[in-house]
Design an enzyme around this catalytic site. Sequence first.
Site, PDB file in Angstrom:
ATOM      1  N   TYR A 142      -3.340   4.856   5.738  1.00 13.49           N
ATOM      2  CA  TYR A 142      -4.591   5.862   4.730  1.00 13.49           C
ATOM      3  C   TYR A 142      -5.781   7.325   5.976  1.00 13.49           C
ATOM      4  CZ  TYR A 142      -4.907   1.822   1.745  1.00 13.49           C
ATOM      5  OH  TYR A 142      -4.435   1.246   0.903  1.00 13.49           O
ATOM      6  N   LYS A 193       7.068  -3.984   7.161  1.00 16.67           N
ATOM      7  CA  LYS A 193       8.262  -3.684   6.294  1.00 16.67           C
ATOM      8  C   LYS A 193       9.088  -3.485   7.895  1.00 16.67           C
ATOM      9  CE  LYS A 193      10.292  -3.421   2.275  1.00 16.67           C
ATOM     10  NZ  LYS A 193      10.257  -4.372   1.890  1.00 16.67           N
ATOM     11  N   ASP A 225       6.815  -8.023   1.059  1.00 18.44           N
ATOM     12  CA  ASP A 225       6.532  -7.877  -0.315  1.00 18.44           C
ATOM     13  C   ASP A 225       6.837  -9.253   0.006  1.00 18.44           C
ATOM     14  OD1 ASP A 225       9.497  -7.818   1.496  1.00 18.44           O
ATOM     15  OD2 ASP A 225      11.157  -6.958   0.029  1.00 18.44           O
ATOM     16  N   ASP A 249      -4.784  -4.424   2.036  1.00 16.34           N
ATOM     17  CA  ASP A 249      -5.572  -3.867   1.314  1.00 16.34           C
ATOM     18  C   ASP A 249      -5.332  -4.710   0.150  1.00 16.34           C
ATOM     19  OD1 ASP A 249      -7.437  -2.919  -0.321  1.00 16.34           O
ATOM     20  OD2 ASP A 249      -7.005  -0.951  -0.207  1.00 16.34           O
ATOM     21  N   ASP A 253      -7.235  -8.724  -1.465  1.00 18.02           N
ATOM     22  CA  ASP A 253      -6.901  -8.725  -2.914  1.00 18.02           C
ATOM     23  C   ASP A 253      -6.324  -9.714  -3.790  1.00 18.02           C
ATOM     24  OD1 ASP A 253      -9.118  -6.489  -2.213  1.00 18.02           O
ATOM     25  OD2 ASP A 253      -8.702  -5.585  -4.477  1.00 18.02           O
TER      26      ASP A 253
END
Length: 360
Positions: A142, A193, A225, A249, A253
């Site tokens: 980000y 990852k 994943d 993020d 959620d």
Amino acid sequence: MTKKVLLLPGDGIGPEIAAEARKVLNVVNDQFGLGLELDEALVGGAAIDAAGKALPEDTWAKCQAADAILLGAVGGPKWDNLPPAERPEKGGLLKIRSGLDLFGNLRPAILSPQLADASSLKPEVVSGLDILIVRELTGGIYFGEPRGIRTKENGVREGYNTYVYDEEEIRRIGRVAFEAAMKRGKRLCSVDKANVLEVTMLWREVMEDLAKEYPEVELSHMYVDNAAMQLVRAPKQFDVMVTGNMFGDILSDAAAMLTGSIGMLPSASLDVNGKGMYEPCHGSAPDIAGQGIANPLAMIVSAAMMLRHSLGMEEAAVKIEQAVDAVLDQGLRTADIWSEGTRKVSTAEMGDAVVAALQV
Ligand code: NAD
């Protein structure tokens, strides 16, 4: 010794839920002799209306001087047409987060057994859920440079971002997570990852290295994943999860929604010394603002989190959490968590009930 707590009610339902958190803090302040000094300032749209910008100098000075900050929520349709940098979110909230270097985001996903029916998953899968997601908040893709949209030599446009973490950034968020795990079930799952991305190969290496300093914590690794899948398959397997900004993020959620009600979830954003800003996970809910029906419990448990993580006042934090539990046991519910057979109460009635439960 006094501790300065800055209350930033903000916009929409922010002032309504902040008023209830203030009541609760005043009670525990007296009960435990905490020496909290509560101050208040404008932020977000309310500050734009009153002082012309989302983070006025006076508010910023108070943020810097405070030992901890408790924020309601910012934003609303009234300010949506301003340039992005001047809006309540970017001009207020994000400025505080980056200005104070609040890199460590703690997001618990807790489902009180009383609310198991509110989840979209089967009650037996989520009842008693208690996960803490530790998300890096000021780095990663980000913020990485270079970034942008450019035109290649063949005239085709391409967008690009940079996923970058240095080992110091990884170590400091890792430390927050290991310390949090030490205070809980002593199990930490680092999400990456590392089968594809070099940046997360380094992430994994640094986490392994850090684990040597915390022999009591059982460290495991999971690809993002798989973590997404496991969160909806068998979420109770997790204690603490730590991950970078983007993965955090998304996963936080998903974890929040396991609990079925955004009006219940607190969060913390911490700097390297544990100073922090605490806020509910939800926004300013303009659709229900001013009606006195917002759920103040996320804000109230954010206050408890603040006492625990930034102010070292564990006993008072536990007392607040127990009081919240007690009102849920009594069957009191705001509209967002109401179901047949429970009693619907207003924002203020819910706050008053928590205060009453603190006093028994
Ligand atoms: P939101 O979280 O405000 O609302 C989503 C839905 O959840 C709405 O239906 C709302 O009524 C409900 N809800 C949220 N909190 C509730 C509570 N405590 N009790 C009962 N119901 C509740 O998200 P949104 O609608 O996407 O955003 C509204 C505004 O908030 C936007 O301006 C957005 O930018 C801002 N926002 C601010 C923050 C923050 O300040 N940290 C976070 C997210 C969104």
